[in-house]
Design an enzyme around this catalytic site. Structure first.
Site, short mmCIF file in Angstrom:
data_model
loop_
_atom_site.label_atom_id
_atom_site.label_comp_id
_atom_site.label_asym_id
_atom_site.label_seq_id
_atom_site.Cartn_x
_atom_site.Cartn_y
_atom_site.Cartn_z
N GLU A 56 0.74 -1.25 0.01
CA GLU A 56 -0.03 -0.17 -0.22
C GLU A 56 0.90 1.12 0.00
O GLU A 56 0.47 2.36 0.56
CB GLU A 56 -1.09 0.01 1.12
N HIS A 295 -2.43 -1.52 10.09
CA HIS A 295 -1.99 -2.77 10.40
C HIS A 295 -0.61 -2.71 11.13
O HIS A 295 -0.15 -1.71 11.16
CB HIS A 295 -1.71 -3.60 9.09
#
Length: 432
Positions: A56, A295
Site C-alpha cells: 500500500e 495494520h
C-alpha cells in the site's frame, strides 16, 4: 557472492501494510515518512532488518521519500509500477543484492464495475524479487510480496472466489521457484485468515509453512479463541496484525475482529524460522498520537539452509489433503460462475438493451415536448445523455469485463482439474 551489507547468516525480514491511500488514508504523508525514518535510522539492532517488503505504498511521493532516506541503509530497492490508476503499492528495500525481479498481475482481481473498490484498477499483483546469495553456500532467496484482494462484506462483497484464485496462482509460482532451486518466502497482507481456503492453498498446494505457527508449535492460538485474550495478548501471543484495539485506527472494532492477515510463509525444506514478532505497534508523538498504519508489521528472522542440505524433501500434506483443497476450490469457483456471473451479466445486458430502447423513445418524444415547452427539450437531452452513457458503460462491462472474468474462472477450473487428474495418477511420486 555474499552481500557486504549482511554480516550474519540469518535474514531479518519485515513485512508491513503501510495504508498509503491518497486522499483516503488519514495523515498518510506524516505516517509514511515516520515509517521511512524509522527504517532508515533504527533505534537499536532489534529494529534493523535485512529485507523490508511494504504494501500500500500507492503515492509516488511516498516512494520517493522512502527511496531517498533509506538508500544508505538499503542500497537495493525496487518499486513496482504496473496498474491503471496507480501501481500495486508494492516495494522492497534490501541489504541483499537483487538479481532479478518481475511482476505477476492477477488475472482474477475484482470487477472493473466496482470502481469504488479500486482493487481492479491498481492491478493487484505478486511482486517477485530474486536475490543473490546473502551468505556463502546459502540458497538464493525468492521473495513473493503481495497485497491480495480485500473483503468488503459478506456474501458477494467478500470476494472470496477472487482471493482463492489468486492463492492458486501464488501456489503455482511458488512451486516453480522451488523447483528452480530458490528458498521461497511469501509475504504480505494476504487478506486471508489461517483457516481460510486461500491459506489452505498456500500451505497444502504451495507446500509452504506459516513461520509464526512453526515457531509457536503447540502454543498456537486458534482464530476462534483470540477474542478471549486481551488486546496485548492478542498481539504478543496470537500474532494479530489487523483490527487490534491497540491500533488507534481500529480501537472501536470488536474483539472478535482481531486477526492475522500479514504473513511470512516459508519453504520448510530449506528455511528455518528463528524468531517472529509483531512490530510497529507504537503510536506517533503529539500532535498526531496515531498508529503508523491500520495494520501492524510482522517481523521474522530466518536461517536459509546451505545448498544441497535440503535434498530430503518434507512431505507436509497427504494426497487426501490436496484432493480436499481441489474440491473446495472447484466448489467455490463453480458457485461464483453459476450464481454471481449470470446475475452480473443478466442485469447489465438488460440495462444496456433497455437504455437503447429508452434513448430511441426519448428522441421521438423530444419532438413533441419541445413544441409544448422549449426549455423541456434541454432536460430531455440531458436525461438521454445520462441514460446513453450508463447503458453503454454497462454494455461494455457485460461484453468485455464479465465475459473476461468468466473465462478466467474457467481457466482456473481447468487448471485445478488437470492437477487433480495428475494427483490421482501420480500421487505416490509427488514430492514437496
Amino acid at each position: 557472492m555474499a552481500s557486504e551489507h549482511v554480516k550474519r547468516e540469518s535474514i531479518r525480514l519485515l513485512t508491513f501494510n503501510t495504508w498509503g491511500l491518497k486522499l483516503v488514508s488519514k495523515f498518510r504523508k506524516q505516517r509514511l515518512r515516520a515509517i521511512a525514518d524509522k527504517l532508515a535510522e533504527p533505534q537499536d539492532e532489534n529494529d534493523d532488518y535485512d529485507i523490508v517488503a511494504l504494501q500500500e505504498v500507492w503515492c509516488e511521493e511516498d516512494w520517493e521519500y522512502l527511496d531517498q532516506v533509506c538508500r544508505k541503509r538499503y542500497p537495493f530497492r525496487r518499486f513496482f509500477k504496473a496498474g491503471i490508476i496507480s501501481g500495486p503499492g508494492l516495494c522492497v528495500l534490501s541489504k541483499v543484492p537483487i538479481s532479478e525481479t518481475f511482476l505477476y498481475r492477477f488475472p482474477i482481481n475484482g470487477r472493473p464495475s466496482a470502481f469504488f473498490r479500486g482493487d481492479w484498477f491498481v492491478g493487484k499483483s505478486i511482486a517477485v524479487t530474486m536475490f543473490q546469495q546473502h551468505h556463502p553456500g546459502a540458497l538464493p532467496i525468492a521473495l513473493l510480496n503481495s497485497h491480495m484482494h480485500a473483503p468488503y462484506g459478506h456474501g458477494d462483497a467478500s470476494y472470496s472466489t477472487h482471493r482463492a484464485c489468486q492463492a492458486w496462482d501464488f501456489a503455482k509460482i511458488v512451486r516453480m521457484l522451488k523447483k528452480a532451486g530458490f528458498a521461497v518466502i511469501q509475504v504480505g497482507d494476504l487478506n486471508s485468515k489461517p483457516e481460510s481456503l486461500p491459506y489452505k492453498i498456500f500451505t497444502i498446494e504451495g507446500g509452504l509453512s506459516d513461520s509464526w505457527n512453526v515457531l509457536h508449535g503447540e502454543k498456537i492460538i486458534p482464530t476462534q479463541q483470540l477474542e478471549r485474550l486481551s488486546p496485548e495478548e492478542q498481539v504478543l501471543h496470537g500474532g494479530v496484525t489487523c483490527n487490534s484495539r491497540l491500533n488507534t485506527w481500529r480501537k472501536e472494532r470488536p474483539m472478535t475482529d482481531a486477526c492475522r492477515l500479514d504473513y511470512a510463509l516459508i519453504d520448510p525444506n530449506c528455511i528455518i524460522p528463528l524468531d517472529a514478532k509483531v512490530k510497529f505497534t507504537e503510536t506517533l508523538p503529539p500532535p498526531l498520537r496515531c498508529s503508523l498504519s491500520d495494520h501492524f508489521a510482522y517481523f521474522v528472522e530466518l536461517k536459509v539452509r546451505p545448498r544441497g542440505s535440503q535434498s530430503d524433501k518434507l512431505e507436509l500434506h497427504s494426497a487426501a489433503h490436496r484432493e480436499a483443497v481441489y474440491k473446495e476450490l472447484l466448489s467455490e469457483v463453480n458457485h461464483y460462475r453459476t450464481h454471481t456471473i449470470p446475475f452480473q451479466a443478466g442485469w447489465r445486458k438488460l440495462h444496456f438493451i433497455l437504455s437503447i430502447l429508452i434513448v430511441i423513445g426519448m428522441h421521438v418524444a423530444i419532438v413533441f415536448v419541445s413544441n409544448v415547452a422549449g426549455w423541456s427539450s434541454v432536460l430531455f437531452l440531458f436525461a438521454t445523455s445520462v441514460i446513453l452513457v450508463t447503458g453503454l458503460l454497462n454494455g461494455l462491462i457485460w461484453a468485455l469485463g464479465v465475459r473476461s472474468e468468466s473465462r478466467a474462472l474457467q481457466e482456473v477450473t481447468l487448471e485445478v482439474k488437470d492437477a487433480y487428474v495428475y494427483l490421482k495418477d501420480h500421487a505416490h511420486n509427488d514430492q514437496y
